[in-house]
Write a protein that holds these residues in place. Structure first.
Motif, PDB file in Angstrom:
ATOM      1  N   ALA A  34      34.207  42.131  29.394  1.00 24.93           N
ATOM      2  CA  ALA A  34      35.205  42.862  30.171  1.00 24.93           C
ATOM      3  C   ALA A  34      36.228  43.556  29.285  1.00 24.93           C
ATOM      4  O   ALA A  34      36.849  44.540  29.702  1.00 24.93           O
ATOM      5  CB  ALA A  34      35.916  41.918  31.149  1.00 24.93           C
ATOM      6  N   GLY A  38      36.577  47.391  29.138  1.00 24.65           N
ATOM      7  CA  GLY A  38      37.858  47.740  29.747  1.00 24.65           C
ATOM      8  C   GLY A  38      38.905  48.298  28.809  1.00 24.65           C
ATOM      9  O   GLY A  38      39.893  48.881  29.255  1.00 24.65           O
ATOM     10  N   GLN A 240      38.051  36.161  31.076  1.00 26.83           N
ATOM     11  CA  GLN A 240      36.869  36.341  31.919  1.00 26.83           C
ATOM     12  C   GLN A 240      37.196  36.173  33.407  1.00 26.83           C
ATOM     13  O   GLN A 240      36.534  36.776  34.249  1.00 26.83           O
ATOM     14  CB  GLN A 240      35.794  35.324  31.530  1.00 26.83           C
ATOM     15  CG  GLN A 240      35.311  35.471  30.087  1.00 26.83           C
ATOM     16  CD  GLN A 240      34.303  34.411  29.714  1.00 26.83           C
ATOM     17  OE1 GLN A 240      33.154  34.434  30.176  1.00 26.83           O
ATOM     18  NE2 GLN A 240      34.719  33.452  28.891  1.00 26.83           N
ATOM     19  N   PRO A 243      40.108  39.563  34.282  1.00 29.30           N
ATOM     20  CA  PRO A 243      40.121  40.555  33.212  1.00 29.30           C
ATOM     21  C   PRO A 243      41.030  41.748  33.489  1.00 29.30           C
ATOM     22  O   PRO A 243      41.562  42.343  32.541  1.00 29.30           O
ATOM     23  CB  PRO A 243      38.651  40.980  33.101  1.00 29.30           C
ATOM     24  CG  PRO A 243      38.040  40.619  34.411  1.00 29.30           C
ATOM     25  CD  PRO A 243      38.769  39.393  34.871  1.00 29.30           C
ATOM     26  N   ASN A 247      43.515  42.447  30.619  1.00 35.13           N
ATOM     27  CA  ASN A 247      43.410  43.711  29.898  1.00 35.13           C
ATOM     28  C   ASN A 247      44.673  44.547  30.020  1.00 35.13           C
ATOM     29  O   ASN A 247      45.079  45.217  29.065  1.00 35.13           O
ATOM     30  CB  ASN A 247      42.212  44.511  30.409  1.00 35.13           C
ATOM     31  CG  ASN A 247      40.879  43.913  29.994  1.00 35.13           C
ATOM     32  OD1 ASN A 247      40.826  42.922  29.250  1.00 35.13           O
ATOM     33  ND2 ASN A 247      39.798  44.493  30.470  1.00 35.13           N
TER      34      ASN A 247
END
Length: 262
Positions: A34, A38, A240, A243, A247
């Motif tokens: 991710a 991302g 996870q 995310p 992020n």
């Protein structure tokens, strides 16, 4: 894209200022899917399989934490990625901390996610790491992951995320894990954190039951100027489990660092 440098396998995506991701003791580069997708619009995102994990070679002899930190430096220099942002999850954060202390010239910033000062702070911590390595060696990766994996996520985690965490852990190699556990048991950065002279973000899942929110707060309080943020609805595997929020926190922090042109 997967590449190899200094006997270490690395996943890579995107372009921009480099960001190297270091997974936890039961993970692999794939734990950062991710983040590879991302954050690749703004950064050259790199995720390693630590030495002794995935396709990466085991470090020779009885490696210590400095050896893992030196491996990070070799990867960054081998990929012409220094100075880089360095993000470590759990055990990866302990390695990242040592890199910041040992070779700050190769770093732009440091992100410590669901990490700790090391398991060597207490006798219980040292014993727990030794017990986990024995458990893995005796029961095998699949059974070990099935028992251990659920502790890494929040109680109401998406079953698909839990399955992914367990699947990644079931691929660990006992030799690599054993070295990592021994190194963790030997490490306590408590008295050295004040020497870190980099922009630092400390992230932790709201429901982290492995290292815990209080331990991440200790990291942030002891590192001068460190920023602290909680990832809601997530456990130890916050990158996870949530995310999008993870992020976003990382993206905002790295943009501020890059904007400051260190």
């Amino acid at each position: 894209m997967r590449t190899r440098v200094s006997d270490v396998d690395v996943l890579a995506a995107g372009a921009g200022t480099p960001l190297l991701l270091l997974h936890g003791i039961g993970g692999a580069a794939d734990a950062f899917d991710a983040q590879l997708s991302g954050l690749a619009d703004a950064h050259r995102v790199l995720a390693w399989d630590a030495p002794g994990y995935g396709g990466s070679a085991v470090l020779p002899g009885q490696p210590d934490l400095d050896d893992y930190a030196d491996a990070v430096v070799a990867v960054l220099r081998g990929l012409a990625a220094a100075p880089a942002h360095l993000l470590g999850v759990s055990w990866g954060g302990v390695i990242a901390t040592r890199v910041a202390l040992r070779a700050p010239e190769v770093l732009r910033s440091l992100v410590l996610a669901d990490s700790s000062r090391g398991s060597g702070r207490t006798a219980d911590g040292r014993a727990a790491m030794a017990a986990r390595a024995r458990d893995l060696a005796e029961s095998g990766p699949a059974a070990f992951a099935a028992r251990r994996g659920p502790r890494l996520v929040a109680p109401d985690a998406d079953p698909a995320v839990l399955d992914r965490v367990v699947s990644l852990m079931s691929r660990v190699r006992p030799t690599g894990y054993g070295h990592a556990a021994r190194v963790m048991a030997d490490t306590d950065h408590s008295d050295r954190l004040a020497a870190i002279d980099l922009p630092v973000l400390v992230l932790v899942g709201e429901h982290d039951a492995v290292t815990g929110v209080a331990e991440s707060r200790q990291l942030a309080d002891r590192i001068p100027g460190a920023r602290f943020a909680v990832v809601p609805g997530a456990g130890h595997a916050a990158n996870q489990e949530n995310p999008a929020r993870f992020n976003a926190e990382v993206r905002r922090f790295l943009a501020e660092v890059d904007g400051g042109a260190r």
